[in-house]
Design a protein around this motif. Structure first.
Motif, PDB file in Angstrom:
ATOM      1  N   ALA A 102      68.613  45.303  36.160  1.00 15.23           N
ATOM      2  CA  ALA A 102      67.653  45.108  35.072  1.00 15.23           C
ATOM      3  C   ALA A 102      68.258  44.324  33.916  1.00 15.23           C
ATOM      4  CB  ALA A 102      67.156  46.465  34.580  1.00 15.23           C
ATOM      5  N   GLU A 103      69.551  44.509  33.689  1.00 14.44           N
ATOM      6  CA  GLU A 103      70.205  43.854  32.564  1.00 14.44           C
ATOM      7  C   GLU A 103      70.707  42.443  32.894  1.00 14.44           C
ATOM      8  OE1 GLU A 103      72.098  47.669  30.173  1.00 14.44           O
ATOM      9  OE2 GLU A 103      73.273  46.684  31.756  1.00 14.44           O
ATOM     10  N   SER A 104      70.702  42.070  34.172  1.00 12.63           N
ATOM     11  CA  SER A 104      71.333  40.815  34.583  1.00 12.63           C
ATOM     12  C   SER A 104      70.382  39.633  34.626  1.00 12.63           C
ATOM     13  CB  SER A 104      71.964  40.989  35.969  1.00 12.63           C
ATOM     14  OG  SER A 104      70.950  41.249  36.941  1.00 12.63           O
ATOM     15  N   LYS A 105      69.087  39.842  34.379  1.00 15.99           N
ATOM     16  CA  LYS A 105      68.137  38.724  34.464  1.00 15.99           C
ATOM     17  C   LYS A 105      66.957  38.992  33.538  1.00 15.99           C
ATOM     18  CE  LYS A 105      65.813  40.783  38.482  1.00 15.99           C
ATOM     19  NZ  LYS A 105      65.400  40.587  39.881  1.00 15.99           N
ATOM     20  N   PRO A 106      66.220  37.940  33.186  1.00 17.29           N
ATOM     21  CA  PRO A 106      65.055  38.134  32.302  1.00 17.29           C
ATOM     22  C   PRO A 106      63.932  38.867  33.013  1.00 17.29           C
ATOM     23  CG  PRO A 106      65.209  35.845  33.019  1.00 17.29           C
ATOM     24  CD  PRO A 106      66.471  36.513  33.476  1.00 17.29           C
ATOM     25  N   ILE A 107      63.090  39.490  32.224  1.00 17.68           N
ATOM     26  CA  ILE A 107      61.907  40.169  32.770  1.00 17.68           C
ATOM     27  C   ILE A 107      60.950  39.121  33.335  1.00 17.68           C
ATOM     28  CG2 ILE A 107      59.874  41.520  32.151  1.00 17.68           C
ATOM     29  CD1 ILE A 107      61.573  42.965  30.090  1.00 17.68           C
ATOM     30  N   VAL A 108      60.397  39.419  34.507  1.00 18.10           N
ATOM     31  CA  VAL A 108      59.482  38.495  35.177  1.00 18.10           C
ATOM     32  C   VAL A 108      58.109  39.157  35.280  1.00 18.10           C
ATOM     33  CG1 VAL A 108      58.998  37.227  37.296  1.00 18.10           C
ATOM     34  CG2 VAL A 108      61.347  37.413  36.469  1.00 18.10           C
ATOM     35  N   PHE A 109      57.074  38.410  34.952  1.00 19.17           N
ATOM     36  CA  PHE A 109      55.695  38.893  35.031  1.00 19.17           C
ATOM     37  C   PHE A 109      55.047  38.329  36.292  1.00 19.17           C
ATOM     38  CE2 PHE A 109      56.916  38.867  30.627  1.00 19.17           C
ATOM     39  CZ  PHE A 109      56.436  40.082  30.149  1.00 19.17           C
ATOM     40  N   ARG A 110      54.318  39.180  36.997  1.00 18.51           N
ATOM     41  CA  ARG A 110      53.654  38.756  38.224  1.00 18.51           C
ATOM     42  C   ARG A 110      52.586  37.709  37.910  1.00 18.51           C
ATOM     43  NH1 ARG A 110      50.537  42.217  39.696  1.00 18.51           N
ATOM     44  NH2 ARG A 110      50.847  43.814  38.096  1.00 18.51           N
ATOM     45  N   LEU A 111      52.234  36.932  38.925  1.00 17.39           N
ATOM     46  CA  LEU A 111      51.289  35.832  38.747  1.00 17.39           C
ATOM     47  C   LEU A 111      49.944  36.320  38.218  1.00 17.39           C
ATOM     48  CD1 LEU A 111      50.925  32.765  39.207  1.00 17.39           C
ATOM     49  CD2 LEU A 111      50.001  33.317  41.463  1.00 17.39           C
ATOM     50  N   HIS A 112      49.481  37.469  38.709  1.00 16.81           N
ATOM     51  CA  HIS A 112      48.184  38.007  38.290  1.00 16.81           C
ATOM     52  C   HIS A 112      48.347  39.328  37.537  1.00 16.81           C
ATOM     53  CE1 HIS A 112      46.628  35.199  41.427  1.00 16.81           C
ATOM     54  NE2 HIS A 112      45.671  35.046  40.536  1.00 16.81           N
ATOM     55  N   ALA A 113      49.459  39.464  36.808  1.00 19.90           N
ATOM     56  CA  ALA A 113      49.638  40.663  35.977  1.00 19.90           C
ATOM     57  C   ALA A 113      48.569  40.701  34.885  1.00 19.90           C
ATOM     58  CB  ALA A 113      51.038  40.670  35.351  1.00 19.90           C
ATOM     59  N   ALA A 114      48.201  41.901  34.450  1.00 18.02           N
ATOM     60  CA  ALA A 114      47.151  42.058  33.446  1.00 18.02           C
ATOM     61  C   ALA A 114      47.577  41.425  32.122  1.00 18.02           C
ATOM     62  CB  ALA A 114      46.850  43.540  33.247  1.00 18.02           C
ATOM     63  N   HIS A 115      46.594  40.870  31.425  1.00 17.06           N
ATOM     64  CA  HIS A 115      46.856  40.271  30.113  1.00 17.06           C
ATOM     65  C   HIS A 115      46.007  40.969  29.059  1.00 17.06           C
ATOM     66  CE1 HIS A 115      48.036  37.403  27.123  1.00 17.06           C
ATOM     67  NE2 HIS A 115      46.791  37.021  26.908  1.00 17.06           N
ATOM     68  N   THR A 116      46.562  41.096  27.850  1.00 16.82           N
ATOM     69  CA  THR A 116      45.940  41.869  26.780  1.00 16.82           C
ATOM     70  C   THR A 116      45.096  40.969  25.878  1.00 16.82           C
ATOM     71  OG1 THR A 116      47.807  43.395  26.793  1.00 16.82           O
ATOM     72  CG2 THR A 116      46.394  43.428  24.853  1.00 16.82           C
ATOM     73  N   TYR A 117      43.914  41.479  25.492  1.00 17.15           N
ATOM     74  CA  TYR A 117      43.017  40.799  24.561  1.00 17.15           C
ATOM     75  C   TYR A 117      42.691  41.731  23.408  1.00 17.15           C
ATOM     76  CZ  TYR A 117      41.975  37.125  28.010  1.00 17.15           C
ATOM     77  OH  TYR A 117      42.062  36.076  28.889  1.00 17.15           O
ATOM     78  N   ASP A 118      42.613  41.179  22.188  1.00 19.05           N
ATOM     79  CA  ASP A 118      42.133  41.969  21.067  1.00 19.05           C
ATOM     80  C   ASP A 118      40.722  41.507  20.709  1.00 19.05           C
ATOM     81  OD1 ASP A 118      42.414  39.599  19.734  1.00 19.05           O
ATOM     82  OD2 ASP A 118      44.042  40.252  18.422  1.00 19.05           O
ATOM     83  N   ASP A 119      40.187  42.027  19.615  1.00 20.47           N
ATOM     84  CA  ASP A 119      38.792  41.740  19.268  1.00 20.47           C
ATOM     85  C   ASP A 119      38.577  40.305  18.805  1.00 20.47           C
ATOM     86  OD1 ASP A 119      38.050  44.276  19.954  1.00 20.47           O
ATOM     87  OD2 ASP A 119      38.108  45.085  17.922  1.00 20.47           O
ATOM     88  N   ARG A 120      39.647  39.565  18.531  1.00 20.66           N
ATOM     89  CA  ARG A 120      39.487  38.163  18.166  1.00 20.66           C
ATOM     90  C   ARG A 120      39.388  37.267  19.397  1.00 20.66           C
ATOM     91  NH1 ARG A 120      44.338  38.411  13.841  1.00 20.66           N
ATOM     92  NH2 ARG A 120      45.014  39.880  15.438  1.00 20.66           N
TER      93      ARG A 120
END
Length: 386
Positions: A102-120
Motif C-alpha cells: 500500500a505504501e509503495s505505489k499511488p492509490i489507483v481508482f477503477r475505471l468505473h469507480a463511483a464519483h461524488t456530486y454535490d448540490d452544485r
C-alpha cells in the motif's frame, strides 16, 4: 443518523453516452492527481497543495471548476483514509506485505469507480422524479430515476449532502445521503443478548436461533462453481466470477437484513435493548482450522452488527456492545470460566455447577448479563462535586 438511499437512473441512449464518457474520464483524472500527489508528497498530500499543482491541468482537460475540486478532494480523502488505516494497524505492522504494498505505489481508482456530486453539480426534482447532472458533455437534464415510494419520501424529507454516481452491471445508480433525526431512546426493561457465529448466524438470549445451514449449502455450492469457472482461465470466466461474487454479496446482505430486522423488532415490541459482542479484530484473535478459514473471513459479521445497530437507532431501541472475552466459556449461573466448559462447538456443560445447554444460547445469555451491567454503568449519574 446518516443513511443512504439508492435510486436507479433511466437515461436514454444520448444521456447514457454522456455518462459513459464522463465516469472513466473522471477516474483517469483522479489517477493522474493521485500519481502527482504520491510523487510530490508520498502519502501526505493535502487538498490545498494538490489544488495548486493540479487544478489548472484539470480545467484544461475540460473539467468544470466544481468537478475539478471534487476530483482533488476525492484523492486527498483517499490518502487520508489510507494514513488512518496505517496508524490504526489495519494493514499490519511495518514489515507486513500488505502494508508495504500500500505504501509503495499511488492509490489507483477503477475505471468505473463511483464519483461524488454535490448540490452544485447535481439537482433533484422529486415531483417529476428527475435529476439534472453535470457531465463532460455539459449539464444533462431531466434524467428520470426510479425508486420505491418510501425511498422517495426519505429523499424528499431528509436528503442532505453529497450523492455518488455508480455504474454497476450495465446500469446507472445514484446513492444519496439522507440525514434522519434519531428518535428518543427509551429506558429498556431488559436486554436481548445476541451471539454471532458461522453455523448459527445469530442466537439470542431468548433462545431464538437464526441458523446458517441453508446459507452454508448455498455458499459451498457457489465455491464449487467458482472453482469450475476458475479452471477455464478465459476472459469471460473472469467476468462471470465477478458477477457471481456480487450475487453472493447481495445474498449475504439480504440475509443479514432479515436477521437484524427480526432481532430489533422483537426488542422494540418487548421494550428491551439489544446487546452484541464487540468483534473488533476477530480475524487476528481467533484461530480456526484450515477448512474454516474461508468461511470466517468471507462472512460479513461486521455488516450484521452494523445492520442491527442502525436499525436499533432508527427505532429508538437501546444498543450496547460488550466485551466478548470468555462469553462462550463462562457459566451464567455460577460464573465459572474454563475452556473445558465448552468441549464441543454446540454444547456447553459447566464443570463446577453442572449447568448444560446449547453453547450459542449460553453465550447470548452472557452477552445479555454484561449488557445489564454496562447500561447501568454508562447511565450512572455523575458524582456530585466535592
Amino acid at each position: 443518523m446518516k443513511l443512504v438511499v439508492q435510486v436507479k437512473l433511466q437515461p436514454d441512449a444520448l444521456r447514457a453516452t454522456a455518462f459513459e464518457r464522463t465516469l472513466p474520464a473522471v477516474n483517469a483524472a483522479a489517477n493522474w492527481v493521485s500519481a502527482v500527489s504520491y510523487e510530490r508528497f508520498a502519502l501526505k498530500g493535502s487538498v490545498r497543495e494538490l489544488r495548486k499543482l493540479c487544478y489548472g491541468g484539470l480545467k484544461a482537460d475540460g473539467f468544470g471548476a466544481q468537478a475539478a475540486q471534487h476530483i482533488i478532494k476525492r484523492v486527498a480523502d483517499a490518502y487520508t483514509t489510507l494514513r488512518a488505516n496505517i496508524r490504526a494497524g489495519n494493514l499490519g505492522p511495518e514489515t507486513s506485505k500488505r502494508r508495504r504494498k500500500a505504501e509503495s505505489k499511488p492509490i489507483v481508482f477503477r475505471l468505473h469507480a463511483a464519483h461524488t456530486y454535490d448540490d452544485r453539480c447535481l439537482s433533484w426534482n422529486y415531483d417529476a422524479q428527475t435529476v439534472s447532472i453535470w457531465t463532460l458533455d455539459g449539464r444533462v437534464k431531466n434524467v428520470r430515476f426510479a425508486c420505491s415510494p418510501n425511498a422517495l419520501k426519505q429523499l424528499t424529507e431528509h436528503r442532505k449532502g453529497e450523492s455518488d454516481l455508480v455504474f454497476r452491471d450495465g446500469k446507472w445508480f445514484l446513492i444519496a445521503t439522507i440525514d434522519v433525526p434519531d428518535p428518543e431512546t427509551y429506558e429498556p426493561r431488559d436486554f436481548i443478548g445476541v451471539d454471532r457465529g458461522i453455523v448459527n448466524l445469530a442466537t439470542t438470549s431468548d433462545g431464538d436461533n437464526h441458523q446458517g445451514r441453508r446459507l452454508g449449502r448455498y455458499r459451498r455450492w457457489q465455491a464449487r462453481k467458482r472453482a469450475e469457472i476458475q479452471a477455464k482461465k478465459t476472459r469471460s470466466s473472469v467476468q462471470l466470477l465477478a458477477k457471481r461474487s456480487r450475487r453472493e454479496g447481495r445474498h449475504a446482505t439480504h440475509v443479514n437484513h432479515k436477521v437484524s430486522k427480526t432481532v430489533v423488532a422483537v426488542a422494540q415490541r418487548t421494550g428491551r435493548g439489544v446487546a452484541l459482542e464487540e468483534l473488533q479484530g476477530i480475524r487476528e484473535r481467533v484461530t480456526v482450522p484450515r477448512d474454516q478459514r474461508a468461511r470466517l473471513s468471507s462472512w460479513p459479521f461486521h455488516q450484521l452488527g452494523a445492520f442491527i445497530e442502525y436499525k436499533a437507532r432508527r427505532s429508538g431501541v437501546p444498543f450496547v456492545e460488550v466485551d466478548p472475552a470468555y462469553t462462550s466459556q463462562r457459566c451464567p449461573r455460577c460464573g465459572h470460566i474454563e475452556r473445558g466448559n465448552r468441549r464441543t462447538r454446540d454444547h456447553f456443560h459447566c464443570r463446577r455447577c453442572g449447568l448444560a445447554g446449547p453453547a450459542d444460547y449460553v453465550a447470548g445469555v452472557n452477552v445479555r448479563n454484561r449488557a445489564r451491567s454496562a447500561w447501568v454503568f454508562v447511565n450512572m449519574p455523575d458524582p456530585a462535586p466535592a
